[in-house]
Motif scaffolding. Structure first.
Motif, PDB file in Angstrom:
ATOM      1  N   VAL A 205    -132.461  34.952  50.197  1.00 35.97           N
ATOM      2  CA  VAL A 205    -132.560  35.553  51.614  1.00 35.97           C
ATOM      3  C   VAL A 205    -134.067  35.253  52.113  1.00 35.97           C
ATOM      4  N   CYS A 206    -135.054  34.933  51.477  1.00 33.90           N
ATOM      5  CA  CYS A 206    -136.385  34.360  52.157  1.00 33.90           C
ATOM      6  C   CYS A 206    -136.297  33.003  52.382  1.00 33.90           C
ATOM      7  N   THR A 207    -135.587  32.347  51.861  1.00 35.58           N
ATOM      8  CA  THR A 207    -135.354  30.932  52.346  1.00 35.58           C
ATOM      9  C   THR A 207    -134.532  30.861  53.490  1.00 35.58           C
ATOM     10  N   LEU A 208    -133.306  31.459  53.504  1.00 36.04           N
ATOM     11  CA  LEU A 208    -132.557  31.505  54.852  1.00 36.04           C
ATOM     12  C   LEU A 208    -133.153  32.081  55.973  1.00 36.04           C
ATOM     13  N   THR A 209    -133.825  33.227  55.731  1.00 38.02           N
ATOM     14  CA  THR A 209    -134.392  34.077  57.239  1.00 38.02           C
ATOM     15  C   THR A 209    -135.678  33.253  57.595  1.00 38.02           C
ATOM     16  N   GLN A 210    -136.036  32.242  56.994  1.00 39.10           N
ATOM     17  CA  GLN A 210    -137.417  31.597  57.618  1.00 39.10           C
ATOM     18  C   GLN A 210    -136.864  30.369  58.563  1.00 39.10           C
ATOM     19  N   ARG A 211    -135.569  30.358  58.667  1.00 39.22           N
ATOM     20  CA  ARG A 211    -135.032  29.611  59.428  1.00 39.22           C
ATOM     21  C   ARG A 211    -135.058  29.991  61.120  1.00 39.22           C
ATOM     22  N   PRO A 212    -135.005  29.337  61.997  1.00 40.39           N
ATOM     23  CA  PRO A 212    -134.957  29.861  63.475  1.00 40.39           C
ATOM     24  C   PRO A 212    -133.716  30.226  63.837  1.00 40.39           C
ATOM     25  N   ASP A 213    -132.646  29.999  63.098  1.00 42.18           N
ATOM     26  CA  ASP A 213    -131.306  30.540  63.492  1.00 42.18           C
ATOM     27  C   ASP A 213    -130.769  31.615  62.980  1.00 42.18           C
ATOM     28  N   VAL A 214    -131.506  32.093  61.791  1.00 46.85           N
ATOM     29  CA  VAL A 214    -131.149  33.050  60.924  1.00 46.85           C
ATOM     30  C   VAL A 214    -131.975  34.452  60.741  1.00 46.85           C
ATOM     31  N   ASP A 215    -131.233  35.687  61.132  1.00 46.06           N
ATOM     32  CA  ASP A 215    -131.908  36.692  61.337  1.00 46.06           C
ATOM     33  C   ASP A 215    -131.782  37.576  59.896  1.00 46.06           C
ATOM     34  N   SER A 216    -130.582  37.464  59.314  1.00 42.59           N
ATOM     35  CA  SER A 216    -130.385  38.100  58.170  1.00 42.59           C
ATOM     36  C   SER A 216    -129.404  37.377  57.054  1.00 42.59           C
ATOM     37  N   VAL A 217    -128.983  37.818  55.901  1.00 42.24           N
ATOM     38  CA  VAL A 217    -128.241  37.281  55.099  1.00 42.24           C
ATOM     39  C   VAL A 217    -127.266  38.168  54.291  1.00 42.24           C
ATOM     40  N   ALA A 218    -126.176  37.805  54.473  1.00 43.27           N
ATOM     41  CA  ALA A 218    -125.105  38.694  53.766  1.00 43.27           C
ATOM     42  C   ALA A 218    -124.262  37.991  52.577  1.00 43.27           C
ATOM     43  N   PHE A 219    -124.065  38.775  51.687  1.00 38.07           N
ATOM     44  CA  PHE A 219    -123.300  38.075  50.280  1.00 38.07           C
ATOM     45  C   PHE A 219    -121.921  38.732  50.416  1.00 38.07           C
ATOM     46  N   ARG A 220    -121.107  37.630  49.726  1.00 42.08           N
ATOM     47  CA  ARG A 220    -119.473  38.298  49.604  1.00 42.08           C
ATOM     48  C   ARG A 220    -119.073  37.418  48.419  1.00 42.08           C
TER      49      ARG A 220
END
Length: 186
Positions: free
Chosen positions: A140-155
């Motif tokens: 979550v902390c890695t991907l939400t540092q991207r400018p195009d990602v606000d949140s992360v969902a898991f499935r």
């Protein structure tokens, strides 16, 4: 009538005097000292075109953000693969590790709007790992540092997966770095 007209003319004259002065030729604009501020969560580019790829690893019992210099910021799945590869030699020398192997088996990631969805496979029970909070926090902390990602969902198997947040509570909702803030090293 002249008494009513006078305030309107005076207002028009004052408004007409406001604004940007007109130059005969274009003039060079200088950026502020130190450059323009970069919004949080955006990749910054060097004059040579390289950018920061933000990654979160584990240090002691918390999360530590690092930035690797890369030619281009990869897509969400490529970025996740770089995280899964773990810290490089220099990062390990600085005390960084990863909680991902044996804890979270990632099958891939996609981006829909500003939500990154990470597909997770079942991990065998024999791993003995109990640091799932750190593992999901790394993602979550890695991907939400991207400018195009606000949140992360898991499935898992196409269904929303409940994952632990820093406070130990499970959530099937998309998560942000704020859900893991207590674990972030300053």
């Amino acid at each position: 009538m002249s008494r009513r007209l006078l305030p309107a003319l005076l207002a028009a004259a004052l408004v007409g005097g406001c604004g940007v002065p007109v130059d005969d030729e274009p003039r060079r604009v200088r950026p502020p000292a130190g450059g323009f501020p970069t919004p949080a969560g955006t990749a910054t580019a060097d004059p040579d075109g390289r950018v920061d790829e933000p990654l979160c690893f584990v240090r002691d019992d918390g999360l530590a953000a690092v930035a690797r210099r890369v030619d281009d910021l990869p897509g969400v799945d490529g970025h996740l693969q770089h995280l899964l590869a773990g810290p490089d030699g220099a990062e390990r020398d600085r005390g960084l590790a990863t909680a991902l192997p044996g804890t979270v088996a990632v099958a891939g990631a996609t981006l829909t709007g500003t939500v990154a969805t990470v597909d997770v496979r079942q991990v065998g029970e024999e791993t003995g790992r109990n640091d799932e909070v750190l593992a999901f926090g790394q993602i979550v902390c890695t991907l939400t540092q991207r400018p195009d990602v606000d949140s992360v969902a898991f499935r898992r198997d196409g269904q929303p997966l409940e994952v632990p947040r820093a406070d130990g509570n499970l959530s099937a909702l998309p998560l942000t770095a704020a859900d893991y803030r207590p674990l972030l090293h300053r």
